[in-house]
Design a protein around this motif. Structure first.
Motif, mmCIF file in Angstrom:
data_model
loop_
_atom_site.group_PDB
_atom_site.id
_atom_site.type_symbol
_atom_site.label_atom_id
_atom_site.label_comp_id
_atom_site.label_asym_id
_atom_site.label_seq_id
_atom_site.Cartn_x
_atom_site.Cartn_y
_atom_site.Cartn_z
ATOM 1 N N GLY A 119 3.946 1.539 -1.230
ATOM 2 C CA GLY A 119 4.544 1.638 -2.558
ATOM 3 C C GLY A 119 3.554 2.131 -3.599
ATOM 4 O O GLY A 119 3.891 2.963 -4.447
ATOM 5 N N MET A 120 2.328 1.636 -3.531
ATOM 6 C CA MET A 120 1.316 2.080 -4.490
ATOM 7 C C MET A 120 0.961 3.549 -4.288
ATOM 8 O O MET A 120 0.716 4.260 -5.259
ATOM 9 C CB MET A 120 0.071 1.199 -4.406
ATOM 10 N N SER A 125 0.832 -1.216 0.000
ATOM 11 C CA SER A 125 0.000 0.000 0.000
ATOM 12 C C SER A 125 0.861 1.257 0.000
ATOM 13 O O SER A 125 0.557 2.224 -0.697
ATOM 14 C CB SER A 125 -0.960 0.004 1.188
ATOM 15 N N GLU A 157 1.347 10.926 -8.334
ATOM 16 C CA GLU A 157 1.303 11.914 -9.413
ATOM 17 C C GLU A 157 0.094 11.725 -10.322
ATOM 18 O O GLU A 157 -0.533 12.702 -10.728
ATOM 19 C CB GLU A 157 2.590 11.850 -10.235
ATOM 20 N N GLN A 158 -0.236 10.475 -10.633
ATOM 21 C CA GLN A 158 -1.388 10.221 -11.482
ATOM 22 C C GLN A 158 -2.686 10.649 -10.791
ATOM 23 O O GLN A 158 -3.563 11.242 -11.427
ATOM 24 C CB GLN A 158 -1.484 8.730 -11.862
ATOM 25 N N ILE A 160 2.987 5.885 -3.244
ATOM 26 C CA ILE A 160 4.098 6.651 -3.827
ATOM 27 C C ILE A 160 4.037 6.585 -5.350
ATOM 28 O O ILE A 160 4.184 7.581 -6.047
ATOM 29 C CB ILE A 160 5.442 6.122 -3.301
ATOM 30 N N TRP A 161 3.813 5.392 -5.892
ATOM 31 C CA TRP A 161 3.816 5.179 -7.332
ATOM 32 C C TRP A 161 2.664 5.916 -8.020
ATOM 33 O O TRP A 161 2.826 6.463 -9.114
ATOM 34 C CB TRP A 161 3.734 3.671 -7.603
ATOM 35 N N LEU A 162 1.487 5.959 -7.397
ATOM 36 C CA LEU A 162 0.306 6.540 -8.034
ATOM 37 C C LEU A 162 0.023 7.992 -7.633
ATOM 38 O O LEU A 162 -0.929 8.581 -8.133
ATOM 39 C CB LEU A 162 -0.928 5.690 -7.714
#
Length: 182
Positions: free
Chosen positions: A90-91, A88, A97-98, A93-95
């Protein structure tokens, strides 16, 4: 007025619910306050970079702690808890910007998100009150059922969907009216 038994878990759930409720109400009132438009336009001193970074770190710590408690509530298996927290995080951080770009384009979903946070805060407060066997003015506090929670979220999403479609229809009608008058 208020009676019950408080444990660390109950205090954490109640604090988390109150914090989320406070944050949602604060943001919603900020959105609808007309006098904020004038103060935003006037020369308000911008927040310092250190202040903004401190706020971000504090929010991440609070929500990370909340994620840990949620994972602990779901399972007793350490590896599943660890994996859930890491995935959770990591997701997020990864998402980030989107999600931010999507919300910049679709401001109406920002309002929906705030009202969902409001309901989550109410649910956590009711859950904490139920776990502590709290009585408010002599009446026992009951946890909000998951069915009620999902029903309310579904109604909010459906209302937002209908509202956005209606708004688009009104905009097209306005555009057509402008074209016909020109």
């Amino acid at each position: 007025v208020l009676e019950g038994e408080l444990t660390f878990h109950v205090i954490t759930v109640l604090f988390g619910g109150a914090f989320i409720l406070y944050t949602a109400v604060k943001e919603i009132t900020h959105m609808v306050a007309l006098d904020d438009l004038e103060s935003d336009v006037e020369g308000r001193a911008p927040s310092s970079a250190n202040s903004v970074i401190a706020q971000i770190v504090l929010m991440n710590l609070i929500f990370s702690f909340d994620s840990i408690l949620s994972a602990m509530a779901l399972t007793k298996n350490f590896w599943i808890m660890t994996a859930a927290i890491l995935i959770s995080g990591g997701m997020m951080i990864w998402l980030a910007e989107q999600v931010s770009a999507f919300l910049q384009k679709n401001r109406m979903y920002e309002v929906l998100g705030l009202f969902i946070l409001l309901i989550v805060g109410v649910m956590l407060l009711s859950e904490g009150g139920h776990l502590a066997h709290l009585k408010l003015f002599g009446h026992e506090v009951h946890a909000m059922s998951k069915a009620t929670f999902y029903f309310v979220i579904s109604v909010l999403v459906l209302t937002d969907f209908v509202q956005s479609r209606y708004q688009k229809k009104l905009m097209k009608m306005k555009e057509l009216k402008i074209k016909l008058t020109c």
